[in-house]
Design a protein around this motif. Structure first.
Motif, PDB file in Angstrom:
ATOM      1  N   LEU A 108       0.706  -1.329   0.102  1.00 11.79           N
ATOM      2  CA  LEU A 108       0.080  -0.026  -0.091  1.00 11.79           C
ATOM      3  C   LEU A 108       0.650   1.296  -0.066  1.00 11.79           C
ATOM      4  N   GLY A 109       2.145   1.064   0.029  1.00 15.88           N
ATOM      5  CA  GLY A 109       3.083   2.365   0.083  1.00 15.88           C
ATOM      6  C   GLY A 109       2.872   3.118  -0.856  1.00 15.88           C
ATOM      7  N   SER A 110       3.080   2.397  -2.184  1.00 17.22           N
ATOM      8  CA  SER A 110       3.013   3.204  -3.087  1.00 17.22           C
ATOM      9  C   SER A 110       1.753   3.749  -3.620  1.00 17.22           C
ATOM     10  N   ALA A 111       0.649   3.254  -3.280  1.00 20.92           N
ATOM     11  CA  ALA A 111      -0.879   3.932  -3.460  1.00 20.92           C
ATOM     12  C   ALA A 111      -0.876   4.887  -2.696  1.00 20.92           C
ATOM     13  N   ALA A 271      -7.757   1.615  -1.354  1.00 28.42           N
ATOM     14  CA  ALA A 271      -8.172   1.173  -0.009  1.00 28.42           C
ATOM     15  C   ALA A 271      -7.338   2.350   0.806  1.00 28.42           C
ATOM     16  N   VAL A 272      -6.699   3.308   0.403  1.00 25.72           N
ATOM     17  CA  VAL A 272      -5.616   3.829   1.494  1.00 25.72           C
ATOM     18  C   VAL A 272      -6.331   4.591   2.554  1.00 25.72           C
ATOM     19  N   HIS A 273      -7.710   4.819   2.465  1.00 27.11           N
ATOM     20  CA  HIS A 273      -8.281   5.476   3.585  1.00 27.11           C
ATOM     21  C   HIS A 273      -9.504   4.593   3.955  1.00 27.11           C
ATOM     22  N   ALA A 274      -9.163   3.330   3.697  1.00 28.70           N
ATOM     23  CA  ALA A 274     -10.393   2.481   4.053  1.00 28.70           C
ATOM     24  C   ALA A 274     -10.615   2.596   5.782  1.00 28.70           C
ATOM     25  N   LEU A 306      -7.452  -0.468  15.652  1.00 24.32           N
ATOM     26  CA  LEU A 306      -6.633  -1.500  14.992  1.00 24.32           C
ATOM     27  C   LEU A 306      -7.614  -2.440  14.057  1.00 24.32           C
ATOM     28  N   ARG A 307      -8.947  -2.414  14.457  1.00 21.99           N
ATOM     29  CA  ARG A 307      -9.915  -3.353  13.734  1.00 21.99           C
ATOM     30  C   ARG A 307      -9.996  -2.441  12.243  1.00 21.99           C
ATOM     31  N   ALA A 308     -10.061  -1.362  12.095  1.00 19.46           N
ATOM     32  CA  ALA A 308     -10.148  -0.422  11.100  1.00 19.46           C
ATOM     33  C   ALA A 308      -8.864  -0.656  10.307  1.00 19.46           C
ATOM     34  N   GLU A 311      -9.050  -3.795   8.627  1.00 23.51           N
ATOM     35  CA  GLU A 311     -10.228  -3.929   7.376  1.00 23.51           C
ATOM     36  C   GLU A 311      -9.545  -3.149   6.013  1.00 23.51           C
ATOM     37  N   ARG A 312      -8.542  -2.154   6.310  1.00 26.11           N
ATOM     38  CA  ARG A 312      -8.127  -1.581   5.322  1.00 26.11           C
ATOM     39  C   ARG A 312      -6.979  -2.533   4.398  1.00 26.11           C
TER      40      ARG A 312
END
Length: 338
Positions: A108-111, A271-274, A306-308, A311-312
């Motif tokens: 997810l780093g590049s996204a 999903a960066v801000h999921a 942590l849960r969120a 989910e991300r």
């Protein structure tokens, strides 16, 4: 306690884009995020080639400001925050550092980096306009990277805060009233703006006018086809009634941008801000269950965070199989020469 003034509304039962018939998607919604008065719903266009989602009833233009009286872009003070606010800020900074460390493991780093620079090429320079610039932090970062930056926002409090904090060239108002010269900008960004507009087609046409030939448009907006909307339904954070007037499935957004004269060069969801979407959706569901009206209390909830976060990462992995199911849609387009 004084009751807030009511927001006058008008019904909108047909699609603002194609005039197709609207069918109810969500109804009887209260604003538990910021406490705007009224009861709201969303309709979906039954035309399978459109599928636009829109707010019904819709605030009249003269009253829409009442929906933003307690909005997050309003700074309470420039003075030093209290102890609890500083604690929340430090915990959130630690949470973000943890995510940055884990992002590389999950790809997810590049996204995340691309979204933070709004998918502008890090080697590019030129004149940049951010429509709906809010607190100005994005423009300040881009200025540090060599861009000539301008911002515009309807919120005078946000503009005042950004001017004081960063000393940027900013304009209060809407894009049409600003009357920038044709071909003024090399790039225009609109981050979570198009869903707030009364006439998104007209605004896109104005963006095309003020972009130079082959100039870049970058849009980021909530994706109603996301996993979060499927999971949380009427409590999904991306609905945000009554501030979000239109919600665009990815294919609908592409068609609208192309109708305004652009050539779409990239369309994806992310999903960066999921974690924000999923965590806030859970808070909205809880507030409605207990009949609480916003603004939501700012509580430190490590387990929920942590849960969120988990989910991300789950959503990000699922995007390999369902690439258009992320919480936000990112569209990049070029203004072809007339």
């Amino acid at each position: 306690m004084e009751e807030p003034p009511q927001i006058r509304t008008i019904p909108r039962s047909t699609c603002p884009l194609c005039e197709g018939r609207g069918v109810e998607l969500h109804g009887n919604l209260r604003d538990v995020l910021y406490g705007a008065p009224g009861c709201w719903g969303f309709l979906r266009c039954e035309n399978p080639r459109c599928r636009l989602i829109w707010l019904h009833p819709t605030p009249v233009r003269q009253d829409i400001g009442l929906a933003y009286r307690c909005y997050f872009t309003h700074p309470e003070s420039f003075e030093s925050p209290g102890l609890s606010a500083r604690l929340r800020s430090r915990l959130y900074a630690g949470y973000q550092c943890l995510l940055r460390g884990l992002d590389s493991l999950f790809g997810l780093g590049s996204a995340r980096d691309a979204l933070e620079r709004r998918h502008l090429d890090p080697r590019s320079r030129g004149r940049l306009l951010d429509v709906g610039c809010g607190d100005g932090s994005f423009l300040y970062r881009m200025q540090q990277q060599g861009w000539q930056v301008t911002g515009i926002d309807l919120d005078p409090q946000a503009i005042a805060a950004a001017r004081q904090r960063y000393g940027l060239e900013l304009v209060v108002g809407d894009l049409q009233s600003a009357r920038f010269a044709s071909g003024s900008f090399d790039a225009v960004t609109m981050n979570h703006v198009i869903e707030h507009l009364f006439d998104p087609r007209e605004t896109l046409q104005e963006v095309r006018r003020i972009l130079r030939p082959a100039g870049l448009l970058v849009l980021v907006t909530p994706n109603p086809d996301s996993m979060g909307h499927q999971r949380h339904g009427a409590h999904w954070f991306g609905l945000d009634p009554p501030r979000h007037l239109h919600l665009f499935p990815p294919a609908t957004l592409r068609a609208l941008v192309e109708q305004a004269g652009f050539r779409v060069v990239a369309l994806e969801t992310t999903a960066v801000h999921a974690d924000i979407f999923w965590g806030a959706s859970r808070s909205i569901r809880e507030a409605r269950r207990h009949h609480r009206i916003g603004p939501l209390p700012q509580k430190v909830r490590p387990l929920r965070a942590l849960r969120a976060a988990l989910e991300r990462y789950y959503e990000h992995v699922q995007l390999r199989r369902h690439p258009l199911a992320g919480e936000e849609t990112v569209l990049v387009a070029r203004s072809d020469a007339p």
